[in-house]
Each structure stands twice: as C-alpha cells, then as structure tokens.
Design a protein around this motif. Structure first.
Motif, PDB file in Angstrom:
ATOM      1  N   ASN A 153       0.807  -1.226   0.000  1.00 59.70           N
ATOM      2  CA  ASN A 153       0.000   0.000   0.000  1.00 59.70           C
ATOM      3  C   ASN A 153       0.840   1.277   0.000  1.00 59.70           C
ATOM      4  OD1 ASN A 153      -2.620  -1.324   0.056  1.00 59.70           O
ATOM      5  ND2 ASN A 153      -2.081  -1.934   2.144  1.00 59.70           N
ATOM      6  N   ALA A 154       1.917   1.263  -0.759  1.00 60.58           N
ATOM      7  CA  ALA A 154       2.691   2.485  -0.971  1.00 60.58           C
ATOM      8  C   ALA A 154       1.986   3.339  -2.023  1.00 60.58           C
ATOM      9  CB  ALA A 154       4.096   2.122  -1.430  1.00 60.58           C
ATOM     10  N   PRO A 155       2.267   4.632  -2.073  1.00 61.22           N
ATOM     11  CA  PRO A 155       1.699   5.466  -3.142  1.00 61.22           C
ATOM     12  C   PRO A 155       2.153   4.959  -4.504  1.00 61.22           C
ATOM     13  CG  PRO A 155       2.689   6.822  -1.412  1.00 61.22           C
ATOM     14  CD  PRO A 155       3.091   5.397  -1.128  1.00 61.22           C
ATOM     15  N   THR A 156       1.401   5.303  -5.540  1.00 63.93           N
ATOM     16  CA  THR A 156       1.731   4.806  -6.881  1.00 63.93           C
ATOM     17  C   THR A 156       2.069   5.940  -7.857  1.00 63.93           C
ATOM     18  OG1 THR A 156      -0.637   4.738  -7.403  1.00 63.93           O
ATOM     19  CG2 THR A 156       0.383   2.682  -6.654  1.00 63.93           C
ATOM     20  N   GLU A 157       2.410   7.097  -7.324  1.00 65.89           N
ATOM     21  CA  GLU A 157       2.843   8.192  -8.187  1.00 65.89           C
ATOM     22  C   GLU A 157       4.308   7.985  -8.580  1.00 65.89           C
ATOM     23  OE1 GLU A 157      -0.605   9.121  -6.044  1.00 65.89           O
ATOM     24  OE2 GLU A 157       1.410   8.868  -5.151  1.00 65.89           O
ATOM     25  N   ASN A 158       4.687   8.524  -9.731  1.00 69.34           N
ATOM     26  CA  ASN A 158       6.085   8.454 -10.172  1.00 69.34           C
ATOM     27  C   ASN A 158       7.013   9.045  -9.110  1.00 69.34           C
ATOM     28  OD1 ASN A 158       5.848   7.226 -12.690  1.00 69.34           O
ATOM     29  ND2 ASN A 158       5.345   9.142 -13.708  1.00 69.34           N
ATOM     30  N   ASN A 159       8.122   8.345  -8.884  1.00 65.24           N
ATOM     31  CA  ASN A 159       9.180   8.797  -7.965  1.00 65.24           C
ATOM     32  C   ASN A 159       8.764   8.815  -6.496  1.00 65.24           C
ATOM     33  OD1 ASN A 159      10.656   9.261 -10.340  1.00 65.24           O
ATOM     34  ND2 ASN A 159      10.113  11.429 -10.392  1.00 65.24           N
ATOM     35  N   SER A 160       7.616   8.272  -6.173  1.00 62.28           N
ATOM     36  CA  SER A 160       7.145   8.328  -4.787  1.00 62.28           C
ATOM     37  C   SER A 160       7.913   7.381  -3.875  1.00 62.28           C
ATOM     38  CB  SER A 160       5.643   8.026  -4.712  1.00 62.28           C
ATOM     39  OG  SER A 160       5.341   6.754  -5.275  1.00 62.28           O
ATOM     40  N   GLY A 212      23.891  -3.246  -2.990  1.00 59.96           N
ATOM     41  CA  GLY A 212      23.563  -4.183  -1.916  1.00 59.96           C
ATOM     42  C   GLY A 212      22.095  -4.533  -1.862  1.00 59.96           C
ATOM     43  N   TYR A 213      21.235  -3.550  -2.080  1.00 57.22           N
ATOM     44  CA  TYR A 213      19.791  -3.782  -2.018  1.00 57.22           C
ATOM     45  C   TYR A 213      19.106  -3.156  -3.217  1.00 57.22           C
ATOM     46  CZ  TYR A 213      19.897  -5.851   2.599  1.00 57.22           C
ATOM     47  OH  TYR A 213      20.124  -6.711   3.646  1.00 57.22           O
ATOM     48  N   GLN A 214      17.989  -3.751  -3.578  1.00 57.43           N
ATOM     49  CA  GLN A 214      17.188  -3.256  -4.690  1.00 57.43           C
ATOM     50  C   GLN A 214      15.737  -3.124  -4.229  1.00 57.43           C
ATOM     51  OE1 GLN A 214      16.135  -4.360  -9.369  1.00 57.43           O
ATOM     52  NE2 GLN A 214      17.732  -5.492  -8.286  1.00 57.43           N
ATOM     53  N   PHE A 215      15.071  -2.108  -4.769  1.00 60.69           N
ATOM     54  CA  PHE A 215      13.670  -1.847  -4.427  1.00 60.69           C
ATOM     55  C   PHE A 215      12.901  -1.673  -5.735  1.00 60.69           C
ATOM     56  CE2 PHE A 215      16.543  -0.346  -1.231  1.00 60.69           C
ATOM     57  CZ  PHE A 215      15.993  -0.765  -0.027  1.00 60.69           C
ATOM     58  N   LEU A 216      11.974  -2.571  -5.998  1.00 62.92           N
ATOM     59  CA  LEU A 216      11.164  -2.512  -7.211  1.00 62.92           C
ATOM     60  C   LEU A 216       9.756  -2.091  -6.821  1.00 62.92           C
ATOM     61  CD1 LEU A 216      12.460  -5.724  -9.035  1.00 62.92           C
ATOM     62  CD2 LEU A 216      12.970  -3.334  -9.612  1.00 62.92           C
ATOM     63  N   HIS A 217       9.407  -0.877  -7.178  1.00 61.33           N
ATOM     64  CA  HIS A 217       8.139  -0.266  -6.777  1.00 61.33           C
ATOM     65  C   HIS A 217       7.133  -0.428  -7.916  1.00 61.33           C
ATOM     66  CE1 HIS A 217       5.945   3.658  -5.364  1.00 61.33           C
ATOM     67  NE2 HIS A 217       5.233   2.569  -5.179  1.00 61.33           N
ATOM     68  N   CYS A 218       6.098  -1.206  -7.658  1.00 58.51           N
ATOM     69  CA  CYS A 218       5.085  -1.474  -8.688  1.00 58.51           C
ATOM     70  C   CYS A 218       4.075  -0.324  -8.723  1.00 58.51           C
ATOM     71  CB  CYS A 218       4.367  -2.794  -8.379  1.00 58.51           C
ATOM     72  SG  CYS A 218       3.097  -3.215  -9.589  1.00 58.51           S
ATOM     73  N   LEU A 219       4.002   0.338  -9.891  1.00 59.30           N
ATOM     74  CA  LEU A 219       3.023   1.407 -10.080  1.00 59.30           C
ATOM     75  C   LEU A 219       1.776   0.886 -10.790  1.00 59.30           C
ATOM     76  CD1 LEU A 219       5.378   4.341 -11.195  1.00 59.30           C
ATOM     77  CD2 LEU A 219       4.796   3.569  -8.885  1.00 59.30           C
ATOM     78  N   VAL A 220       2.002   0.032 -11.801  1.00 61.44           N
ATOM     79  CA  VAL A 220       0.910  -0.563 -12.572  1.00 61.44           C
ATOM     80  C   VAL A 220       1.301  -1.989 -12.922  1.00 61.44           C
ATOM     81  CG1 VAL A 220      -0.532  -0.387 -14.647  1.00 61.44           C
ATOM     82  CG2 VAL A 220       0.418   1.693 -13.629  1.00 61.44           C
ATOM     83  N   GLY A 330       1.422  -6.133  -7.033  1.00 65.76           N
ATOM     84  CA  GLY A 330       0.289  -5.284  -7.359  1.00 65.76           C
ATOM     85  C   GLY A 330       0.658  -3.828  -7.185  1.00 65.76           C
ATOM     86  N   PRO A 331      -0.133  -2.915  -7.730  1.00 63.61           N
ATOM     87  CA  PRO A 331       0.142  -1.490  -7.562  1.00 63.61           C
ATOM     88  C   PRO A 331       0.288  -1.131  -6.082  1.00 63.61           C
ATOM     89  CG  PRO A 331      -1.606  -1.823  -9.166  1.00 63.61           C
ATOM     90  CD  PRO A 331      -1.343  -3.169  -8.546  1.00 63.61           C
ATOM     91  N   GLY A 332       1.367  -0.413  -5.772  1.00 61.18           N
ATOM     92  CA  GLY A 332       1.615  -0.040  -4.382  1.00 61.18           C
ATOM     93  C   GLY A 332       2.509  -0.999  -3.631  1.00 61.18           C
ATOM     94  N   ASP A 333       2.911  -2.100  -4.263  1.00 62.23           N
ATOM     95  CA  ASP A 333       3.866  -3.027  -3.637  1.00 62.23           C
ATOM     96  C   ASP A 333       5.298  -2.570  -3.947  1.00 62.23           C
ATOM     97  OD1 ASP A 333       1.826  -4.617  -2.729  1.00 62.23           O
ATOM     98  OD2 ASP A 333       2.061  -6.167  -4.261  1.00 62.23           O
ATOM     99  N   ILE A 334       6.168  -2.677  -2.958  1.00 58.96           N
ATOM    100  CA  ILE A 334       7.599  -2.436  -3.173  1.00 58.96           C
ATOM    101  C   ILE A 334       8.343  -3.713  -2.804  1.00 58.96           C
ATOM    102  CG2 ILE A 334       9.610  -1.022  -2.631  1.00 58.96           C
ATOM    103  CD1 ILE A 334       7.744   1.204  -1.734  1.00 58.96           C
ATOM    104  N   PHE A 335       8.806  -4.411  -3.820  1.00 60.20           N
ATOM    105  CA  PHE A 335       9.591  -5.632  -3.649  1.00 60.20           C
ATOM    106  C   PHE A 335      11.010  -5.209  -3.297  1.00 60.20           C
ATOM    107  CE2 PHE A 335      11.538  -9.329  -6.331  1.00 60.20           C
ATOM    108  CZ  PHE A 335      11.919  -9.990  -5.165  1.00 60.20           C
ATOM    109  N   SER A 336      11.405  -5.404  -2.055  1.00 62.89           N
ATOM    110  CA  SER A 336      12.716  -4.942  -1.589  1.00 62.89           C
ATOM    111  C   SER A 336      13.527  -6.143  -1.146  1.00 62.89           C
ATOM    112  CB  SER A 336      12.548  -3.926  -0.461  1.00 62.89           C
ATOM    113  OG  SER A 336      11.578  -4.317   0.487  1.00 62.89           O
ATOM    114  N   PHE A 337      14.819  -6.160  -1.525  1.00 64.44           N
ATOM    115  CA  PHE A 337      15.590  -7.375  -1.274  1.00 64.44           C
ATOM    116  C   PHE A 337      17.088  -7.111  -1.344  1.00 64.44           C
ATOM    117  CE2 PHE A 337      14.462  -7.077  -5.733  1.00 64.44           C
ATOM    118  CZ  PHE A 337      15.634  -7.359  -6.409  1.00 64.44           C
ATOM    119  N   ASN A 338      17.843  -8.022  -0.736  1.00 67.38           N
ATOM    120  CA  ASN A 338      19.302  -8.015  -0.756  1.00 67.38           C
ATOM    121  C   ASN A 338      19.755  -8.518  -2.123  1.00 67.38           C
ATOM    122  OD1 ASN A 338      22.051  -8.601  -0.468  1.00 67.38           O
ATOM    123  ND2 ASN A 338      21.843  -9.276   1.653  1.00 67.38           N
TER     124      ASN A 338
END
Length: 383
Positions: A153-160, A212-220, A330-338
C-alpha cells in the motif's frame, strides 16, 4: 542493560597484559593494541584516531599498571611519557580474546519455498514504516535477516519511492538513473526493459561492488504474465556446502567473468568474482549469478569442465521449486531485497494485454545495516 565487569588480577608477559575477570573469563590485551586504543587517541569531535601508532616502537610496554581508585586500568608506558586510563567495561566489551572464543552466529535466516505459504510474514505496511521507528526497524530487520520484504500500500505516483527510502538513507545512483523505469521499450539496452521472461539473477554482477539492495516499486501491473520469482541464494549455497562439497568449493574458489553488454555505454565494465563468496567467519557474503551477463569464461582449461558443471548445477538449483517462491506484485507493492543474496526474476508478459510499470532503486548494503544498528542502539539507550 550495561553489565559491570571487574578486573580481579593482571599479569604482564612479553607482549600482553593478561586479565582475570570477576566472572572467571580471561583476556589478553596486546601492548600495541592498548596503546593504539588509549581513550586520548581519538579526537573528541570527529572521533577519528589522531594518535599515530607507527611513531612508537614495537617494544612499547607498560612500565607500571594497576586498577586505580576510580576503577580504571591505569598504564604508564615505557616510552612517550604517557599514561592511559581504560574503562573496565570498555575493555570487556572490546575484548578480542573473548570474542574470538565465541561461536559465530549468522544473522541470516535462510529460507526455501516453504516461505510461499507464509508470504504475510515478509509483508509490512507502508504507513507503519513512515509513521514510526519501530516500523522502520521491522522493515530493516526483514531486509537484513531474511533478505526480502514486500512493502504494501505504498503510493503509486512516479518517484514516490524516494520518500520511504529516505527513511533509511540515500539511494545509489547508477547509469540507469534513479529511479530506473522497468517497462517494455523499443530497442532495449537491458532485458529488464522487455516483456521477456527473466531468469533468477543478480543485478549488475559486473560491478566490483554490485548494489547491496534493490527496491522494485510497482506502479501498474495489469498485463497478463509478469509474475515475480525470488530465491535465497544463501540457502542454495548452504545446501551445496552440506551435500555437494566439490561443487560448492568450485563455486567459491574459481572466479567467473561478468561483463556489461549495454550498447548505450561508452565504458566497458568487466569483473571477475566467484559465484559464492564468504566472509572472514565463513558465512555467506555474495551470490553472483546471471546467465544473461556472464562473459565468455577464460579459467584454466583443466578447470573448465568442472566449472561449467558446477555452474550448471548451481543455476538449476537457483530455479528449483524447492527453493524459489513466486508471487505477483500489485500497484503499491515495493519488492525490496538483498541484491547480493537474493536472486530475482519474472515470467514473460504480454505487453498488448495491459500495462506493467515498475520503478527501481538501489541502495548500498552499508546503509541498511548501519541504519538498523543506529536505530536499535537508540532504542536500547532509551530503555
């Protein structure tokens, strides 16, 4: 709570002070180490060591030593006309004798596909992280110990994504820019920017120090396909270490060659590294695997067959259903991982069936671990 340890007895030998503690433990403190760590050695503001140990002789030793009336170990040195005063709790906390006698305990919680049945355990709400240090600590602990977390449930605006990542620290910039846009584009310079399936991989293995870490923020994510996969590379390495030692040793000891294939770059980035690297404690440090960006290997001809067979076995285990998990962002998910532990991938998707847009960010591992330590120390000091 700070414990108070008391020195019962001190003995001097040729290179060390040997200390007997009130709880029966014993310590050895090397003379050069003690002089180097005199409390006056550090600048009070910058906290950097200003004393130059290279300016004393190798024969420096305590001319006099005793626990003084304030309970500190007082040492008058044989040279330099200097007296040092050491807090006993500091000596005990930094005792390398006791630390080296302790059994090493890994901070990593290894996992396999049984995590598939408990994905809720790696999920955390965006607002929990943003509204409290406790939420931020929980996120960082998932990232450090488990290597994976999905922010919901993160925001889904660009660069958010910047706002929540800045709760940790600054992001790491690369030539892909920040954030990088994970979308299907014409004439892509990376397979991530296609609709193709991506095998489980590490990002940027051809860097000397990959992010070291990556964050993939799903907007759509309305396209058919494009489901995500993840595998704990440390767990797969651990399986090989316990069951297929020859393959494990090959993966640890033989360097593979990785190369950036990006046609848009005016730099040629290439790096040699083993598929599995270990720490000084023989714990897992990095998993470096990417079929897409492994260069033509040039190891010794007598090793090539062994290396390829080990790589083949490792790669197949990294895609085996007994180890990997699969999920859909899904929109608003941020897949974060090592990124240097977890390998990630996705299934092919149909770009004509809908839109799929992720924004990606990198952060160095030091920022995650350092922020977690700071926050936990702050919590402990306030208790």
């Amino acid at each position: 709570m700070e414990q108070n340890f008391t020195i019962k007895n001190i003995t001097k030998n040729s290179t060390n002070l040997e200390v007997d503690w009130s709880d029966g433990k014993k310590s050895k403190f090397n003379y050069l180490w003690l002089r180097d760590n005199c409390p006056t050695a550090h600048d009070k503001d910058s906290r950097h060591r200003m004393f130059n140990i290279l300016k004393v002789s190798n024969n420096i030793n305590p001319k006099k030593f005793a626990v003084n009336n304030e309970g500190k170990l007082e040492i008058e040195w044989s040279e330099g006309d200097h007296i040092s005063y050491y807090d006993q709790n500091w000596l005990r906390e930094n005792c390398y004798t006791i630390k080296n006698n302790l059994k090493y305990k890994s901070p990593y919680q290894l996992w396999d596909n049984s995590l598939q049945n408990d994905l809720k355990s790696i999920e955390i709400e965006h607002d929990e992280i943003m509204s409290s240090d406790e939420g931020l600590i929980r996120w960082l602990e998932l990232l450090h110990h488990t290597g994976i977390a999905i922010v919901k449930n993160a925001p889904t605006e660009n660069n958010s994504g910047f706002k929540i990542l800045n709760r940790i620290s600054h992001t790491r910039e690369t030539f892909f820019k920040t954030p990088f846009e994970v979308i299907n584009i014409p004439k892509p310079n990376n397979s991530a920017y296609t609709a193709h399936a991506l095998r489980n991989h590490m990002d940027l293995p051809w860097f000397e120090t990959p992010p070291g870490y990556q964050f993939l923020h799903c907007l759509v994510n309305s396209a058919t396909g494009g489901d995500s996969s993840a595998v704990d590379g440390f767990a797969v390495a651990d399986y090989l270490r316990k069951n297929e030692k020859e393959i494990f040793d090959t993966l640890v000891n033989v360097h593979l060659k990785f190369r950036d294939m990006d046609y848009t770059q005016e730099s040629v980035r290439s790096y040699y590294a083993p598929a599995i690297s270990l720490t000084k404690d023989n714990d897992y440090h990095d998993i470096r695997f990417s079929v897409a960006t492994m260069d033509a290997l040039d190891c010794h001809p007598d090793l090539m067959d062994k290396v390829y067979k080990a790589h083949h076995r490792f790669g197949n285990l990294l895609h085996d259903d007994q180890f990997q998990i699969k999920f859909r962002l899904g929109p608003g998910d941020i897949f974060s991982f090592n990124n240097r532990r977890l390998l990630h991938g996705r299934t092919e998707y149909d770009p004509n069936s809908g839109h799929r847009h992720l924004q990606g960010y990198y952060m160095d591992r030091d920022e995650i671990i350092g922020r977690l330590r700071y926050l936990k120390n702050s919590v402990n000091s306030n208790q």
